[in-house]
Write a protein that holds these residues in place. Structure first.
Motif, mmCIF file in Angstrom:
data_model
loop_
_atom_site.group_PDB
_atom_site.id
_atom_site.type_symbol
_atom_site.label_atom_id
_atom_site.label_comp_id
_atom_site.label_asym_id
_atom_site.label_seq_id
_atom_site.Cartn_x
_atom_site.Cartn_y
_atom_site.Cartn_z
ATOM 1 N N THR A 245 30.671 68.036 28.071
ATOM 2 C CA THR A 245 31.436 68.702 27.017
ATOM 3 C C THR A 245 32.732 68.403 26.453
ATOM 4 O OG1 THR A 245 32.111 71.247 28.514
ATOM 5 C CG2 THR A 245 29.624 70.355 28.295
ATOM 6 N N SER A 246 33.346 67.615 26.150
ATOM 7 C CA SER A 246 34.635 68.060 25.502
ATOM 8 C C SER A 246 34.825 66.966 25.472
ATOM 9 C CB SER A 246 35.773 67.792 26.370
ATOM 10 O OG SER A 246 35.435 69.465 27.094
ATOM 11 N N HIS A 247 36.196 66.257 24.384
ATOM 12 C CA HIS A 247 36.528 65.350 23.602
ATOM 13 C C HIS A 247 36.946 64.520 24.918
ATOM 14 C CE1 HIS A 247 38.335 62.531 21.106
ATOM 15 N NE2 HIS A 247 37.737 62.990 20.282
ATOM 16 N N ARG A 248 37.610 63.484 24.524
ATOM 17 C CA ARG A 248 38.005 62.768 25.694
ATOM 18 C C ARG A 248 39.390 62.739 25.284
ATOM 19 N NH1 ARG A 248 37.988 56.176 25.267
ATOM 20 N NH2 ARG A 248 39.380 56.657 26.030
ATOM 21 N N THR A 250 40.953 65.810 25.217
ATOM 22 C CA THR A 250 40.581 67.307 26.400
ATOM 23 C C THR A 250 41.014 66.826 27.633
ATOM 24 O OG1 THR A 250 40.294 68.342 23.844
ATOM 25 C CG2 THR A 250 39.696 69.199 26.956
ATOM 26 N N VAL A 251 39.639 66.190 28.133
ATOM 27 C CA VAL A 251 39.101 64.872 29.460
ATOM 28 C C VAL A 251 41.055 64.762 29.691
ATOM 29 C CG1 VAL A 251 38.366 63.961 31.019
ATOM 30 C CG2 VAL A 251 37.162 64.999 28.657
ATOM 31 N N TYR A 252 40.841 64.042 29.028
ATOM 32 C CA TYR A 252 42.546 63.266 29.522
ATOM 33 C C TYR A 252 44.177 64.215 29.639
ATOM 34 C CZ TYR A 252 40.363 58.323 30.301
ATOM 35 O OH TYR A 252 39.840 57.538 30.516
ATOM 36 N N ARG A 253 43.725 64.908 28.921
ATOM 37 C CA ARG A 253 44.950 65.786 29.214
ATOM 38 C C ARG A 253 44.984 67.171 30.533
ATOM 39 N NH1 ARG A 253 44.109 66.689 23.991
ATOM 40 N NH2 ARG A 253 43.103 68.658 23.387
ATOM 41 N N GLN A 254 43.432 67.043 30.795
ATOM 42 C CA GLN A 254 43.200 67.436 32.000
ATOM 43 C C GLN A 254 43.089 66.477 32.612
ATOM 44 O OE1 GLN A 254 42.608 71.039 31.749
ATOM 45 N NE2 GLN A 254 42.371 71.145 34.267
ATOM 46 N N TYR A 255 42.757 65.619 33.131
ATOM 47 C CA TYR A 255 43.269 64.974 34.215
ATOM 48 C C TYR A 255 43.746 64.005 33.650
ATOM 49 C CZ TYR A 255 39.445 67.762 35.790
ATOM 50 O OH TYR A 255 38.694 69.323 36.374
ATOM 51 N N PRO A 256 45.163 63.305 34.161
ATOM 52 C CA PRO A 256 45.388 62.197 33.337
ATOM 53 C C PRO A 256 45.148 61.455 34.284
ATOM 54 C CG PRO A 256 47.573 63.943 34.248
ATOM 55 C CD PRO A 256 46.245 64.514 33.924
ATOM 56 N N ALA A 264 38.838 63.394 39.328
ATOM 57 C CA ALA A 264 39.814 63.104 37.998
ATOM 58 C C ALA A 264 39.262 62.574 37.920
ATOM 59 C CB ALA A 264 41.702 63.495 38.152
ATOM 60 N N GLN A 265 39.059 61.044 38.699
ATOM 61 C CA GLN A 265 38.549 60.308 37.971
ATOM 62 C C GLN A 265 36.984 60.253 38.300
ATOM 63 O OE1 GLN A 265 38.736 57.119 41.724
ATOM 64 N NE2 GLN A 265 40.311 58.039 42.904
ATOM 65 N N TYR A 266 36.514 61.300 38.354
ATOM 66 C CA TYR A 266 35.090 61.375 38.429
ATOM 67 C C TYR A 266 35.339 62.132 36.743
ATOM 68 C CZ TYR A 266 30.630 63.380 39.034
ATOM 69 O OH TYR A 266 28.942 63.666 38.857
ATOM 70 N N ALA A 267 35.954 62.619 36.370
ATOM 71 C CA ALA A 267 36.209 63.495 34.519
ATOM 72 C C ALA A 267 36.058 61.534 33.983
ATOM 73 C CB ALA A 267 36.860 64.393 34.686
ATOM 74 N N ARG A 268 37.107 60.777 33.938
ATOM 75 C CA ARG A 268 37.709 60.059 33.187
ATOM 76 C C ARG A 268 36.516 58.905 33.530
ATOM 77 N NH1 ARG A 268 42.776 60.346 36.240
ATOM 78 N NH2 ARG A 268 41.916 58.585 37.793
ATOM 79 N N ALA A 269 35.748 58.940 34.413
ATOM 80 C CA ALA A 269 35.004 57.785 34.511
ATOM 81 C C ALA A 269 33.100 57.996 33.061
ATOM 82 C CB ALA A 269 34.100 57.144 35.979
ATOM 83 N N ILE A 270 32.819 59.887 33.120
ATOM 84 C CA ILE A 270 32.109 60.232 32.554
ATOM 85 C C ILE A 270 32.927 60.222 30.601
ATOM 86 C CG2 ILE A 270 30.749 61.900 31.134
ATOM 87 C CD1 ILE A 270 30.981 63.234 34.889
ATOM 88 N N ALA A 275 32.699 56.907 25.142
ATOM 89 C CA ALA A 275 33.671 57.325 24.898
ATOM 90 C C ALA A 275 33.057 55.225 24.348
ATOM 91 C CB ALA A 275 34.855 57.430 24.660
ATOM 92 N N ASP A 276 33.320 54.464 25.398
ATOM 93 C CA ASP A 276 33.827 53.153 25.292
ATOM 94 C C ASP A 276 32.772 52.261 25.646
ATOM 95 O OD1 ASP A 276 36.214 54.365 25.483
ATOM 96 O OD2 ASP A 276 36.495 54.591 28.240
#
Length: 437
Positions: A245-248, A250-256, A264-270, A275-276
């Motif tokens: 539900t967020s821009h990538r 935002t995701v990378y700020r929350q889960y660097p 964190a790996q789950y969030a970055r994979a999604i 996006a990629d």
């Protein structure tokens, strides 16, 4: 406070097997000690990041995804569920205004297959996949700014006390509930427009909070921690909801990237999936699967990535794997049927029809499931059944008039008195103004 209508006739609902199953796990012991029969109350996710939850009747509990995203511990969510359960068990819902009854509820049951399920087709050119995903799931609506209910202070206090009893009887801490309610009490100092919708619909004067706090702290379970496995599931769902539900950024700020935890790996994979594209996201999803090969939601995510990426035939295997780990799950049955239909392989059609039919018997509110079942019937040479599936899907969306047009067309081709004919007749017999009474 008087009940208010939602801003639109359509609430922005979202479907996700992982999140819904976690909420059911939270709610099961609460419902049991409250005396609510198993299966009586459906917990429905609203795609709104504000902190809000409400019960419009004795059979449905709506919870914004913002409750899960904001709550740091399971007990904070469990406390909300316990309080809302107190309203159901206390029969506080009979005072709801008629304007907030069936007319609104019927319109909101246009559920979609999403957020873990959020998106099949938005990024693919496959016409069979397009339209099945995130665009509908992420529609705006700001339901959290409104409430259906108006409770007297006595009813709010009764729900508080009931929640404490439920938590005590299930040997759980009320500390998380106090965290939520303390924020609500503090917000009474501010203008309503700055407060959480839950604080507006469930006013918490400081005096009432202090009384609740004193009783909660006397419980022998007050300092009991949430189980580690439940905290892990909670962290995974929070990561998932943020990522979907967020821009990538935002995701990378929350889960660097330096955060190597599984959430964190789950969030970055999604985020990468959204996006990629497949080349970057599939390796990340595969890395998750290697770490937890028995996690069905990781296989679901891989299937979704492939389906969105225009490779529905390749999506069949991971969806089948997810279903093998969670047999009978209607979300996974719909995903697998969807991938089979979108693959355009005729040999998949019989199984796709069986899967989608079985799923819709358990979860009759999935328009995407009906859409794919209609396509499967049409390709199998059953236009009447395709029209009936379309009609049922339109009913699930709340579009009664369009549903009746398709039902009438289907009924003309169906054997009089057959179960399918009767389903069409039920739709045709439905009175549009019933929702307005």
């Amino acid at each position: 406070m008087a009940p208010a209508q939602a801003q639109s006739r359509k609430l922005p609902l979202v479907r996700d097997a992982e999140t819904e199953n976690l909420l059911r796990e939270y709610a099961k012991p609460i419902f049991r000690v409250a005396g609510l029969p198993q299966g009586q109350v459906d917990i429905i996710l609203v795609n709104d990041k504000s902190f809000n939850a409400f019960v419009p009747d004795s059979r449905r509990m709506f919870i914004n995804i913002g409750v899960l995203m904001e709550a740091k511990t399971p007990s904070e969510v469990i406390g909300v569920i316990a309080h809302e359960t107190g309203h159901i068990a206390g029969n506080h819902l009979v005072r709801m205004r008629q304007a907030a009854a069936n007319a609104e509820i019927i319109s909101v049951i246009g559920m979609i297959l999403g957020v873990g399920a959020a998106a099949a087709g938005a990024s693919t050119g496959n016409s069979n996949v397009a339209g099945g995903g995130a665009a509908a799931a992420m529609s705006s609506g700001a339901l959290g700014q409104r409430t259906f209910l108006a409770y007297r202070r006595s009813e709010e206090s009764a729900a508080d006390q009931a929640a404490l009893r439920y938590l005590e009887r299930t040997q759980q801490s009320a500390k998380g509930m106090l965290t939520t309610f303390e924020r609500m009490a503090d917000q009474s100092l501010f203008a309503a427009r700055h407060a959480d919708p839950y604080a507006i619909s469930h006013p918490m004067p400081r005096q009432r909070f202090n009384a609740l706090k004193e009783k909660a702290e006397n419980s022998r379970y007050f300092n009991k921690q949430d189980p580690e496995h439940l905290q892990f599931k909670h962290d995974m769902v929070r990561a998932k909801l943020l990522a979907f539900t967020s821009h990538r950024n935002t995701v990378y700020r929350q889960y660097p990237r330096k955060d190597k935890s599984l959430p964190a790996q789950y969030a970055r994979a999604i985020a990468s999936m959204r996006a990629d594209g497949l080349n970057k996201s599939i390796p990340q999803i595969d890395a998750l699967i290697r770490q937890m090969p028995q996690n069905p939601y990781f296989h679901e995510l891989k299937g979704q990535a492939l389906l969105e990426g225009g490779r529905p035939e390749q999506a069949v295997a991971p969806f089948r794997k997810a279903l093998s780990m969670f047999p009978g799950n209607p979300h996974f049955e719909i995903w697998l049927g969807f991938a089979m239909v979108a693959s355009e392989r005729k040999d998949y059609l019989p199984e796709a029809r069986r899967l989608l039919t079985a799923a819709l018997q358990k979860d009759p509110y999935s328009p995407v499931g009906y859409q794919q079942l209609a396509i499967a019937h049409a390709r199998s040479g059953s236009p009447a059944m395709a029209d009936l599936a379309t009609a049922r899907g339109l009913m699930a969306r709340g579009d009664v008039r369009a549903a009746q047009r398709y039902a009438a067309r289907a009924q003309k081709q169906l054997k009089t008195g057959s179960p399918s004919w009767q389903q069409a007749d039920d739709i045709l017999s439905y009175k549009v103004d019933r929702a307005l009474r």
